[in-house]
Scaffold this active site. Structure first.
Site, PDB file in Angstrom:
ATOM      1  N   GLN A   1      -4.272  -1.612  10.186  1.00  0.00           N
ATOM      2  CA  GLN A   1      -4.161  -2.903   9.526  1.00  0.00           C
ATOM      3  C   GLN A   1      -4.647  -4.024  10.448  1.00  0.00           C
ATOM      4  O   GLN A   1      -4.206  -4.121  11.595  1.00  0.00           O
ATOM      5  CB  GLN A   1      -2.708  -3.162   9.102  1.00  0.00           C
ATOM      6  CG  GLN A   1      -2.496  -4.450   8.325  1.00  0.00           C
ATOM      7  CD  GLN A   1      -3.179  -4.466   6.973  1.00  0.00           C
ATOM      8  OE1 GLN A   1      -3.311  -3.443   6.309  1.00  0.00           O
ATOM      9  NE2 GLN A   1      -3.635  -5.630   6.548  1.00  0.00           N
ATOM     10  N   ASP A  28     -11.044   2.552   5.032  1.00  0.00           N
ATOM     11  CA  ASP A  28     -11.333   1.116   5.065  1.00  0.00           C
ATOM     12  C   ASP A  28     -12.835   0.824   5.027  1.00  0.00           C
ATOM     13  O   ASP A  28     -13.238  -0.305   4.743  1.00  0.00           O
ATOM     14  CB  ASP A  28     -10.797   0.528   6.387  1.00  0.00           C
ATOM     15  CG  ASP A  28      -9.608  -0.385   6.196  1.00  0.00           C
ATOM     16  OD1 ASP A  28      -9.437  -0.920   5.084  1.00  0.00           O
ATOM     17  OD2 ASP A  28      -8.849  -0.562   7.173  1.00  0.00           O
ATOM     18  N   LYS A  57       0.840  -1.214   0.000  1.00  0.00           N
ATOM     19  CA  LYS A  57       0.000   0.000   0.000  1.00  0.00           C
ATOM     20  C   LYS A  57       0.870   1.258   0.000  1.00  0.00           C
ATOM     21  O   LYS A  57       0.531   2.249  -0.663  1.00  0.00           O
ATOM     22  CB  LYS A  57      -0.930  -0.011   1.222  1.00  0.00           C
ATOM     23  CG  LYS A  57      -1.978  -1.131   1.180  1.00  0.00           C
ATOM     24  CD  LYS A  57      -2.683  -1.291   2.527  1.00  0.00           C
ATOM     25  CE  LYS A  57      -3.539  -2.553   2.552  1.00  0.00           C
ATOM     26  NZ  LYS A  57      -4.141  -2.805   3.895  1.00  0.00           N
TER      27      LYS A  57
HETATM   28  N1  GUN Z   1      -6.698  -7.083   6.761  1.00  0.00           N
HETATM   29  C1  GUN Z   1      -7.219  -7.838   5.770  1.00  0.00           C
HETATM   30  N2  GUN Z   1      -7.965  -7.079   4.945  1.00  0.00           N
HETATM   31  C2  GUN Z   1      -7.909  -5.824   5.426  1.00  0.00           C
HETATM   32  C3  GUN Z   1      -8.482  -4.587   5.000  1.00  0.00           C
HETATM   33  O1  GUN Z   1      -9.211  -4.485   4.015  1.00  0.00           O
HETATM   34  N3  GUN Z   1      -8.181  -3.514   5.765  1.00  0.00           N
HETATM   35  C4  GUN Z   1      -7.406  -3.597   6.874  1.00  0.00           C
HETATM   36  N4  GUN Z   1      -7.203  -2.489   7.541  1.00  0.00           N
HETATM   37  N5  GUN Z   1      -6.873  -4.719   7.290  1.00  0.00           N
HETATM   38  C5  GUN Z   1      -7.127  -5.822   6.575  1.00  0.00           C
END
Ligand code: GUN
Length: 293
Positions: free
Chosen positions: A96, A119, A52
């Site tokens: 995350q 998110d 990311k």
């Molecule tokens: N862990 C797995 N998928 C995601 C997501 O879409 N966002 C976040 N923040 N963590 C994750």
């Protein structure tokens, strides 16, 4: 083969749009800024956050990463989030997942300002999605699957969709997106899960089968109607003695068995994953647009 849905190519389309929107903001002196919060050293989370960060830079977005120790107390994490909520230089905040077991993820996700919740996990954004209010943020993975269906010209209105999995990150929001009375929606959605009786029978009725159940190679050939569109959201690590690392990633779909039967199918990797990141970047630019309007 010809029936692949190329997630990388479709993500590149979205990136091009995002870059344009980011450029337009920068010409007004605004650089969209996303902050990633990672708690602990989960290897997969390190990889995801790294990807990311790289994509943010490629698109001209600013990113910062705050790494906290595994032992971080929940109030300290919430304090950091509150600081970032108040910081006008920060447009998007992503915590995350997964978080360490002593931290309550829903409480943490609810601590993010809904306007910075790229998110789409905050209850306000979850509620807006359910209500069909498009002023909120849609979670990136189901949002990415939706874009994948739209941009691959898959007929959604009136389609029988089966979603495997009922998690808050994929299954539930996926169903919410596709049942809306709206353009590119209007599907009939069945959500299957670990307590569903005869999952195979449900799957065989699907025009669009979306696997987000977290079981390696769960979807077999006998579960797929010939011609169905099959979307593999799964990311599962399985032991593989022949691999350098001793393991490899596989999806929720037995690709080799299902591809010959499917009308269209996502490769994995190269299907849903790139779309998830593309949606995150798009959400971040939108957050900056909203906060600076
Ligand atoms: N862990 C797995 N998928 C995601 C997501 O879409 N966002 C976040 N923040 N963590 C994750």
């Amino acid at each position: 083969m010809e029936n692949l849905i190329d997630g990388r190519a479709l993500a590149a389309q979205i990136h091009a749009e995002t870059r344009q929107n980011a450029d337009a903001l920068r010409s007004r002196g605004i650089q969209p800024h996303i902050v990633f919060i990672r708690v602990g050293e989960d290897p997969a989370s390190r990889v995801y956050v790294g990807m990311k960060e790289r994509t943010s830079a490629e698109l001209g977005l600013r990113s910062s990463t705050r790494v906290l120790p595994d032992s971080t107390a929940q109030p300290d994490l919430l304090r950091l989030i509150a600081e970032l909520n108040a910081d006008r230089d920060v447009h998007g905040i992503l915590v995350q997942a997964p978080l360490p077991a002593h931290i309550d993820s829903p409480t943490v996700f609810a601590g993010v300002d809904p306007r910075k919740d790229v998110d789409g996990f905050h209850p306000v954004n979850v509620g807006k999605l359910m209500l069909g209010d498009d002023t909120g943020f849609v979670p990136c993975t189901p949002g990415g699957v939706h874009e994948l269906l739209i941009r691959s010209n898959t007929r959604i209105a009136g389609a029988e969709v089966v979603v495997l999995g009922r998690g808050n990150i994929v299954g539930k929001p996926m169903a919410a997106i596709l049942i809306q009375k709206a353009k590119h929606a209007d599907a009939t959605v069945t959500v299957c899960h670990s307590r569903t009786t005869d999952i195979a029978a449900h799957c065989r009725r699907a025009d669009i089968l979306i696997a987000a159940i977290g079981v390696p190679h769960f979807v077999k050939a006998h579960m797929v109607r010939p011609g169905a569109v099959v979307i593999d959201v799964g990311v599962n690590r399985i032991p593989d003695p022949s691999a350098k690392t001793g393991s490899r990633l596989v999806g929720d779909v037995d690709f080799a068995a299902v591809q010959p039967i499917a009308g269209r199918i996502t490769p994995n990797p190269g299907g849903v994953g790139p779309m998830t990141i593309a949606m995150l970047m798009r959400n971040t630019v939108r957050a900056a647009q909203i906060q600076t309007a």
